[in-house]
Design an enzyme around this catalytic site. Sequence first.
Site, short mmCIF file in Angstrom:
data_model
loop_
_atom_site.label_atom_id
_atom_site.label_comp_id
_atom_site.label_asym_id
_atom_site.label_seq_id
_atom_site.Cartn_x
_atom_site.Cartn_y
_atom_site.Cartn_z
N SER A 52 -23.40 62.10 63.97
CA SER A 52 -24.03 60.85 64.41
C SER A 52 -24.47 60.87 65.87
O SER A 52 -25.18 59.97 66.31
CB SER A 52 -23.06 59.68 64.21
OG SER A 52 -21.89 59.86 64.98
N TYR A 53 -24.06 61.87 66.64
CA TYR A 53 -24.47 61.91 68.05
C TYR A 53 -25.97 62.20 68.12
O TYR A 53 -26.43 63.32 67.84
CB TYR A 53 -23.70 62.99 68.81
CG TYR A 53 -22.22 62.73 68.96
CD1 TYR A 53 -21.67 61.47 68.70
CD2 TYR A 53 -21.35 63.73 69.37
CE1 TYR A 53 -20.32 61.24 68.85
CE2 TYR A 53 -19.99 63.51 69.53
CZ TYR A 53 -19.48 62.26 69.25
OH TYR A 53 -18.14 62.03 69.39
N GLY A 54 -26.72 61.17 68.48
CA GLY A 54 -28.17 61.31 68.49
C GLY A 54 -28.75 61.50 67.11
O GLY A 54 -29.85 62.03 66.98
#
Length: 336
Positions: A52-54
């Site tokens: 989900s990071y970026g």
Amino acid sequence: MEYRSLGRTGVQVSKLCLGCLNFGAATGPEDSQRMIDRALDAGINFFDTANSYGRGTSEETVGEALRRNGQRDRVVLATKVHSVMDDDDPNMRGSQRRHIVQQCDESLRRLQTDYIDLYQLHRPQPSIPIDETLRALDDLIRAGKVRYIGSSTFAAWQVMEALWASKELGLNRFVTEQPPYHILERRVERELVPMALTYGIGIIPWSPTANGLLAGRFRRGEPVPEGARFKPGDARLTNRRMLEDATFDAIDAVAKLASEKGCKLVELAVAWLASRPGVTAPIIGPRTMDHLESYLGALDVEVTAEDERRIDAISPPGRALTPYYEADFGPHLHRL
């Protein structure tokens, strides 16, 4: 560099873990590449990211960096699954089998690797039976796509429930837990840390500097600094009591101790956490090369028994001067 066992496995990881949240977004690809190379040069062999990071950008950046420098086999690569990956698709989130299996393949593609060393559940989800989640993770291990599994921001009872289910069903078990933990937030010392020490769970704390509070990036009575993760007016600053006098009083006292030791506040904060019982490796999350160098300075700081006594007097064990996570992650976390 000191290396430690990852939980009760035979894998050895550096006492600092490189958190890759900013890579590919707040930190551009070229700067991210340089920071990854610098971390490797310093002996860090443990990297942590998440799908989900970026929305995949971090994994893509890390994967490309490791392809370019040829160091993938040297790195213990951790990523996570759970958070929303498509706002319009209810199946693109959570700890259900469909999402876990699909997103593992997507993470492998983005990371340009055949296996993930440590695959972690980013958050608990009590609405989904833990046996469904664990069976999916176990299948990934048996398929050779994942080597070990862990959790993030689970309460002690939730980790124990997972350990019990794994034993009952003959499944691979969690080897790590990734909690919020720092000088200002010590509630995990009540139950989570004793549980982890008893059952061989490695603790990999996130946000060791409380998003910059323990790095001196926030000042009493001054506006939120440019580039801070929390923007002016962010309700989390108020809900977590991050900018109250009691918080700054504690920060000033720890900064005074750091000055007496001849080190920086951020170095002492990270070194203290790395020295805590049960902690494998704090996750450092640099946005710039200067941030990374500040974190690396913690490797040269010795935390003495007197330092621990003084920090305990500033921020008592098992308590939270800044209740760091309740505003975002749900009421169940008060049990951590």
